[in-house]
Design an enzyme around this catalytic site. Structure first.
Site, mmCIF file in Angstrom:
data_model
loop_
_atom_site.group_PDB
_atom_site.id
_atom_site.type_symbol
_atom_site.label_atom_id
_atom_site.label_comp_id
_atom_site.label_asym_id
_atom_site.label_seq_id
_atom_site.Cartn_x
_atom_site.Cartn_y
_atom_site.Cartn_z
ATOM 1 N N ASN A 34 0.801 -1.222 0.000
ATOM 2 C CA ASN A 34 0.000 0.000 0.000
ATOM 3 C C ASN A 34 0.839 1.280 0.000
ATOM 4 O O ASN A 34 0.418 2.291 -0.554
ATOM 5 C CB ASN A 34 -0.991 -0.005 1.171
ATOM 6 C CG ASN A 34 -0.319 -0.174 2.512
ATOM 7 O OD1 ASN A 34 0.772 -0.719 2.621
ATOM 8 N ND2 ASN A 34 -0.971 0.304 3.562
ATOM 9 N N GLU A 63 4.407 -4.700 12.007
ATOM 10 C CA GLU A 63 3.378 -3.670 11.884
ATOM 11 C C GLU A 63 2.274 -4.308 11.047
ATOM 12 O O GLU A 63 2.414 -4.485 9.837
ATOM 13 C CB GLU A 63 3.953 -2.418 11.224
ATOM 14 C CG GLU A 63 3.077 -1.185 11.408
ATOM 15 C CD GLU A 63 2.017 -1.076 10.339
ATOM 16 O OE1 GLU A 63 0.864 -1.465 10.618
ATOM 17 O OE2 GLU A 63 2.327 -0.608 9.238
ATOM 18 N N CYS A 96 -3.487 0.606 6.850
ATOM 19 C CA CYS A 96 -3.637 -0.319 7.973
ATOM 20 C C CYS A 96 -4.254 0.339 9.199
ATOM 21 O O CYS A 96 -4.967 -0.306 9.975
ATOM 22 C CB CYS A 96 -2.287 -0.935 8.333
ATOM 23 S SG CYS A 96 -1.009 0.292 8.684
ATOM 24 N N GLU A 154 7.783 1.547 14.808
ATOM 25 C CA GLU A 154 8.552 2.191 13.754
ATOM 26 C C GLU A 154 8.510 3.696 14.005
ATOM 27 O O GLU A 154 7.581 4.209 14.635
ATOM 28 C CB GLU A 154 7.979 1.845 12.380
ATOM 29 C CG GLU A 154 8.071 0.359 12.081
ATOM 30 C CD GLU A 154 7.838 0.006 10.634
ATOM 31 O OE1 GLU A 154 8.790 -0.456 9.987
ATOM 32 O OE2 GLU A 154 6.702 0.161 10.172
#
Length: 676
Positions: free
Chosen positions: A341, A438, A472, A650
């Site tokens: 994505n 993630e 997400c 992250e």
């Protein structure tokens, strides 16, 4: 609603009354058992006459068969939706396990109904046919996936064993009302058994394509043919990374930071050209990729270019006898695995902190979107990064598995789905390698009655339609306080109707295609299931066709409204332009409902009462939260989730923890104090 026959595969249509009678039958089976379930009893529960029940189903056997078919169909849908989201054969096996032991299948009401049918299937031919179809479907799904690992005969044998374990474990759990074992432990146990079995078995030659062939989602045309990186090539890449990493780690942090900042500058200079590559590969509107996708990667490199010189240990005064210090050292060679994505952004989010700390990174982009990672590798070299410190491996699941399992890979970072995350973590665990994951989400966005509704609608649209909903952290469960629900919906539908859908290269386009035909079909599957389950469709809900749409992967921006949290679309991550609006009445109620999910990636709150906002955010089980905004991710703030949404963070200084290891040093000032 359409209920597909488990025996014929043909759909049988039932109206709302017929579906209500089936639900009443499940209730009766759960409470009164098979023998105690009668037409008269069902009629009484539904508040209708026995004649009406007979009109729909003829007799008790017809009603029970229709109910058993409905349960079998729900199970098949649960598995099918997970399989659509699976990218590898192993993930498809896992989809069968997870779908068969999902929360919907193991609630007390459904379990008791299934047990009633299982107990009668051998005595009633119609029920037996449904049971055989259920078993045949499960074995077929497993066999097809297992052909990647075994011969046809061995795959079918293994499938039968896995199916027997699923049914046996489920039966044991159901008979004990899940008091002896819990579903999560059961899924983990079956996963380990399957992994161990596949590891010991003879693996058939892999059938993965020799080339990655990404397509333009707006046209369906192939835009490149890229050779797949093989296991021997991974070995050579690792050797090259060893040499490059030794040279890179020997530089000072300031020198490493200079290279990262130079890379950032080049990305900014080439923003438009790189954004067009990203648009052609992902289908995202160029108005997005030019504003966000490349720039956010450049921001990340610039930030860690500044951080690199500050990566250091700590001095500790231990008194007159000694002092101590710690060294924060690089891990060595890391593996990064990206999602489709945000290809460039994800590559930079993994590369920048890893390289700032002195590591090398071998990055595997998603096979759907490999293009900008190639450009990034060349730009790193142009900026002065030593050869081998950042390399790109192309391919499918087999390439990722070869990379993760390589003995010289010290750490793995993945952005992807929950099933993929579990498989990656399992593979990494064999080598005791740390992982950063993630993963997905089903995040809540809460709109209180005192919120600025225009801002709240803007946030909800950004949380569901940006990047065609393929984010997400999206806030796909939009909880709106009931007193302002109508006003919110009026504003939302009016603005959604004005969204411009079309060619992603048109600078006026706001909604482009989904990334692939598979993703389009997955999203439409979620939409169709929500319709079948009676969720109110407010607008959209269709695949766009006609003209250029016929060749692309377009789905209308879609809004559903549900009165409760029972439907699958409330639980399942859709990953498309689909918003679900849910009314609520009280603060305590919405917090409980927002937290009632296996995910915990993100959450948002819209209110003018900042004391309330801080209190609600503190109560929400989510790792990344917003107040009066949504999906804004400054690089300075750590990003990541709770629960099934991942492990680690992250961005921000928190990422440094994941790419370094601590060495403790004790320094004595005097003689050794020994009793010997």
């Amino acid at each position: 609603m359409t209920v597909t026959s488990a025996t014929s595969g043909q759909p049988s249509r039932l109206d709302g009354r017929g579906l209500q009678l089936i639900e009443m039958t499940i209730d009766s089976l759960a409470e009164a058992g098979f023998a105690g379930t009668t037409l008269a009893g069902i009629a009484g529960r539904a508040g209708v006459s026995s004649g009406l029940v007979a009109h729909y189903f003829k007799d008790k056997n017809g009603l029970l068969e229709a109910t058993f078919r409905a349960l079998a169909f729900r199970h098949a849908e649960a598995v099918r939706m997970r399989m659509l989201n699976a990218e590898t054969p192993r993930e498809r096996v896992q989809a069968v396990i997870d779908g068969s032991l999902s929360r919907e299948e193991i609630d007390a009401r459904t379990c008791t109904a299934w047990l009633a049918f299982w107990g009668q299937a051998l005595r009633h031919p119609a029920l037996c046919r449904v049971q055989r179809a259920y078993q045949s479907r499960m074995i077929s799904n497993l066999t097809h996936a297992l052909r990647a690992f075994h011969s046809r005969e061995e795959a079918r044998k293994t499938a039968a064993v896995i199916a027997a374990m699923i049914d046996g474990a489920w039966l044991r759990g159901a008979l004990s009302n899940w008091a002896e074992i819990d579903p999560e432990s059961l899924r983990e146990m079956l996963t380990r058994v399957v992994d161990d079995s596949l590891a010991r078995g003879t693996v058939a030659p892999q059938k993965a394509p020799a080339r990655v062939r990404p397509v333009n989602p707006a046209t369906g045309e192939t835009i490149a043919e890229i050779p797949v990186t093989t296991a021997p090539e991974i070995d050579r890449m690792v050797e090259k990374a060893k040499a490059g990493q030794a040279e890179w780690a020997a530089l000072s942090g300031t020198e490493r930071g200079r290279v990262l900042r130079r890379t950032s500058d080049i990305l900014r200079d080439r923003n438009d050209a790189l954004a067009e590559i990203e648009t052609r590969n992902t289908g995202k509107p160029v108005m997005e990729t030019k504003a966000v996708d490349i720039i956010s990667g450049a921001d990340c490199l610039e930030y860690y270019g500044g951080v690199a010189a500050t990566v250091a240990g700590q001095f500790l005064d231990l008194g007159a006898a000694a002092f101590g210090y710690t060294r924060r050292e690089p891990l060595g060679i890391c593996a990064g695995i990206g999602a489709w994505n945000y290809p460039m952004q994800i590559a930079c989010w993994k590369a920048a902190p890893a390289l700032a700390c002195g590591n090398a990174l071998i990055f595997k982009p998603a096979e759907q979107t490999p293009m900008t990672a190639i450009e990034l590798e060349a730009i790193f070299r142009e900026a002065g990064l030593p050869e081998g410190v950042f390399q790109v491996a192309q391919g499918y699941g087999e390439t990722g598995r070869a990379l993760i399992s390589h003995p010289d890979i010290a750490k793995v970072s993945l952005t992807g789905s929950v099933p993929t995350g579990k498989l990656v973590m399992g593979e990494a665990a064999r080598g005791l390698k740390p992982t950063t994951l993630e993963l997905g989400g089903k995040s809540p966005l809460i709109v209180f009655e005192d919120a600025d509704l225009d801002n709240a609608v803007s946030g909800a649209m950004m949380a569901n339609f940006y990047s065609t909903g393929q984010v997400c952290s999206n806030g796909t469960r939009v909880f709106v306080q009931r007193s302002v629900l109508k006003a919110f919906m009026d504003k939302l539908t009016a603005r959604t109707a004005k969204l411009r859908i079309g060619d992603p290269f048109d600078p006026e386009t706001q909604i482009g295609p989904l990334v692939s035909a598979t993703q389009r079909d997955l999203v439409m599957g979620h939409i169709d299931r929500a319709k079948r389950e009676g969720v109110k469709l407010v607008m959209g809900g269709k695949r766009l066709t006609g003209g250029t749409y016929d060749h692309g992967f377009y789905v209308e921006p879609t809004i559903f409204q549900a009165e409760d949290d029972c439907a699958a679309i409330v639980r399942d991550e859709v990953f498309g332009p689909v918003m679900l609006v849910l009314p609520f009445d009280s603060e305590d109620e919405v917090i409980a409902r927002a937290n009632a999910t296996e995910f915990g990636l993100a959450a948002g709150v819209f209110t003018r009462d900042l004391m309330r906002a801080h209190g609600v955010i503190a109560a929400l089980q989510a790792g990344t939260c917003w107040i009066n905004d949504y999906n804004v991710t400054p690089i300075e703030l750590p990003f990541g989730g709770y629960k099934q949404s991942g492990i680690g963070r992250e961005n921000g200084l928190a990422a440094i923890e994941h790419y370094t290891r601590i060495k403790s040093v004790y320094v004595a000032k005097g003689d050794v104090d020994a009793p010997y």
